[in-house]
Design a protein around this motif. Structure first.
Motif, PDB file in Angstrom:
ATOM      1  N   ASP A 184       0.821  -1.219   0.000  1.00 14.95           N
ATOM      2  CA  ASP A 184       0.000   0.000   0.000  1.00 14.95           C
ATOM      3  C   ASP A 184       0.852   1.266   0.000  1.00 14.95           C
ATOM      4  N   GLY A 185       1.928   1.220  -0.780  1.00 15.00           N
ATOM      5  CA  GLY A 185       2.754   2.405  -0.958  1.00 15.00           C
ATOM      6  C   GLY A 185       3.741   2.698   0.152  1.00 15.00           C
ATOM      7  N   LYS A 186       3.934   1.754   1.094  1.00 13.85           N
ATOM      8  CA  LYS A 186       4.910   1.976   2.156  1.00 13.85           C
ATOM      9  C   LYS A 186       5.486   0.652   2.633  1.00 13.85           C
ATOM     10  N   VAL A 187       6.645   0.735   3.266  1.00 16.56           N
ATOM     11  CA  VAL A 187       7.294  -0.449   3.831  1.00 16.56           C
ATOM     12  C   VAL A 187       6.610  -0.798   5.141  1.00 16.56           C
ATOM     13  N   ASP A 188       6.201  -2.060   5.272  1.00  7.03           N
ATOM     14  CA  ASP A 188       5.460  -2.501   6.446  1.00  7.03           C
ATOM     15  C   ASP A 188       6.400  -3.097   7.493  1.00  7.03           C
ATOM     16  N   TRP A 189       6.786  -2.266   8.457  1.00  2.00           N
ATOM     17  CA  TRP A 189       7.565  -2.758   9.585  1.00  2.00           C
ATOM     18  C   TRP A 189       6.667  -3.130  10.770  1.00  2.00           C
ATOM     19  N   THR A 190       5.534  -2.479  10.887  1.00  2.00           N
ATOM     20  CA  THR A 190       4.749  -2.551  12.122  1.00  2.00           C
ATOM     21  C   THR A 190       4.070  -3.899  12.363  1.00  2.00           C
ATOM     22  N   SER A 191       3.767  -4.648  11.308  1.00  2.00           N
ATOM     23  CA  SER A 191       3.063  -5.924  11.495  1.00  2.00           C
ATOM     24  C   SER A 191       3.994  -7.068  11.866  1.00  2.00           C
ATOM     25  N   GLY A 192       5.298  -6.885  11.638  1.00  2.00           N
ATOM     26  CA  GLY A 192       6.250  -7.971  11.862  1.00  2.00           C
ATOM     27  C   GLY A 192       6.316  -8.950  10.713  1.00  2.00           C
ATOM     28  N   ASP A 193       5.627  -8.670   9.613  1.00  2.00           N
ATOM     29  CA  ASP A 193       5.619  -9.561   8.457  1.00  2.00           C
ATOM     30  C   ASP A 193       7.027  -9.676   7.877  1.00  2.00           C
TER      31      ASP A 193
END
Length: 519
Positions: A184-193
């Protein structure tokens, strides 16, 4: 019982040749235990835990977040147990004739825990996220030389540099460069994926992280536990109590005085590994009195390093002469001039040269800096009296030490784990451009030569350049590098570590989370 490893690192001499031959070998056939069936819950009791910890691997700075992110995610490359660089998410790499442009081929068929397929876009956007001007990424300075970062199809990443860097693939083995999904247009650090061997179940910053095995892990020979718990225990005595009480199965950073005490116990195995970890007392070179190199040299002659190794490390280490490059590094300089022995008379000479008399300074220390730091500061204080220096140790709390003391006070304790190359360590810890350079040391010749050595293709010239860099740092920097420190860990008898080799960080550069198993 004591398990000790003191093998030397194997040199990684041919990074320019790529890794296509090794990449063709299935991961499970590289000498790993592919037949180990995942069992049980392994609980790691580690230090370096803070309530400010996040799931952002690029901001990780200590053991708790390092181990967590190594479980959740993968890097482009990995330092194997042989000490050689091997492929991880990059199955191969190559460079142009002068090492200013690198192409990494991204492994196909790898999935994130969410089911998203890994592509070159995830790699490019993860690195770009660290390069943002407002980024607080730990190794942002390492990427400062990148002028272009782009995809070349779904499985290829092209990185163009301002100047040559023959060690770039080695750098990308550090967990700060772990790859996160771009969503979704950003790097996902917050989910831990991530693509790692374990998926996040719950996370309480600095306290506890619970992970479960990734049943679709692309490495068939790794992640041997059904689940992992990472418990933040900053106090070393409390870590040992948790191990002996059955609350955890593995602990790291066992203080030498405790290691000697428990080595004969039947319910604990002490595991020691030579490493490139080093302990420093660092002087802020922008603040009085340490802005004067003569004062810095005086202080370097006022610490008895052999006493430090014996009394603080209990013999679990080796003296360093203000050189952070350990003998196991490829370009280690064994012939430094003007050694910094304990010599109060020489210290007085340098203080006179600086026009300083009756020097009175504070030394800030905390167990957050390294186990035994407060005792070491007291030992240093006693040593310094013979040189006419009043050195007052200031014991500070672990919580907030790195934010409030490191790089802000004039004199403070710190530690540095080793890196995969000389350039990576010197750039992050001692270069002018690095936000992690707590002494704020800025030597023009050092910084110019560091860039030259990074891109030098002639090995003999490169060796000479790194020899000079070590000499400059020894003579001029704000770092009092006391010793190289063994990694001392302890496990319950049911834990199988396998054959260990020297590493920069404890717990096999935190790869223990996917390499170790239960017997």
């Amino acid at each position: 019982m004591v398990i000790r490893s003191n093998k030397s690192f194997l040199n990684r001499r041919q990074v320019l040749a790529g890794m296509s031959a090794l990449a063709a070998i299935p991961f499970a056939s590289r000498g790993m235990a592919a037949s180990v069936k995942p069992t049980g819950i392994c609980r790691f009791g580690v230090s370096g835990a803070a309530t400010t910890d996040t799931l952002d691997a690029s901001n990780a700075r200590d053991a708790f977040p390092y181990l967590l992110n190594t479980g959740l995610r993968n890097c482009l490359t990995e330092v194997g147990r042989s000490g050689k660089l091997i492929p991880e998410l990059a199955e191969s790499w190559d460079t142009n004739h002068d090492a200013t442009q690198w192409t990494f081929k991204i492994r196909q068929g790898v999935q994130f825990h969410s089911g998203k397929t890994l592509t070159s876009e995830d790699v490019v956007e993860t690195f770009k996220d660290q390069m943002r001007a407002e980024s607080s990424a730990t190794q942002r300075s390492t990427l400062a030389d990148v002028v272009e970062l782009k995809t070349d199809g779904p499985q290829s990443v092209v990185i163009t540099l301002k100047s040559a860097n023959v060690g770039l693939p080695d750098i990308f083995s550090h967990i700060n460069f772990a790859i996160a999904p771009f969503k979704d247009g950003k790097v996902d650090w917050t989910s831990g994926d991530g693509t790692g061997g374990y998926q996040l179940e719950s996370f309480s910053p600095g306290i506890l992280a619970k992970l479960k095995r990734n049943q679709n892990y692309w490495k068939s020979d790794r992640a041997h536990f059904e689940a992992v718990e990472i418990v933040g225990i900053n106090d070393p005595t409390a870590r040992l109590s948790a191990l002996r009480g059955g609350q955890v199965d593995v602990i790291s950073r066992v203080p030498p005085k405790l290691a000697k005490m428990i080595s004969a116990l039947k319910d604990v195995q002490v595991v020691t590994v030579n490493g490139t970890l080093h302990y420093n007392f660092s002087m802020n070179t922008t603040l009085t009195p340490f802005s004067d190199v003569n004062v810095r040299l005086a202080m370097k002659h006022l610490i008895n390093r052999q006493n430090f190794v014996q009394k603080i490390l209990g013999g679990y280490g080796a003296v360093s002469d203000d050189n952070p490059i350990a003998p196991s590094y490829r370009f280690y300089n064994p012939n430094l001039k003007n050694p910094h022995t304990y010599d109060p008379d020489k210290a007085k000479f340098y203080l006179n040269k600086a026009g300083v008399s009756g020097l009175h300074v504070q030394l800030f220390a905390s167990e957050a800096a390294f186990d035994g730091a407060t005792d070491a500061a007291a030992l240093f204080s006693n040593d310094a009296k013979a040189g006419g220096v009043q050195l007052d140790p200031v014991r500070t709390p672990s919580d907030g030490y790195w934010a409030e003391i490191f790089g802000k006070k004039a004199f403070f304790a710190e530690y540095w784990s080793g890196r995969s190359t000389e350039d990576s360590l010197l750039t992050q810890a001692y270069s002018k451009s690095s936000s992690e350079n707590g002494s704020h040391w800025a030597n023009e010749r050092f910084n110019e030569l560091l860039v030259q050595a990074r891109g030098e293709l002639n090995e003999d010239r490169r060796r000479d350049q790194y020899a000079e860099l070590q000499q400059i740092l020894h003579d001029d920097s704000g770092a009092i590098v006391m010793a190289f420190v063994d990694h001392v860990m302890a496990v319950t008898p049911k834990v199988e570590t396998g054959q260990l080799t020297p590493t920069g960080y404890e717990l096999e550069n935190f790869r223990a989370i996917e390499r170790w198993s239960f017997k």
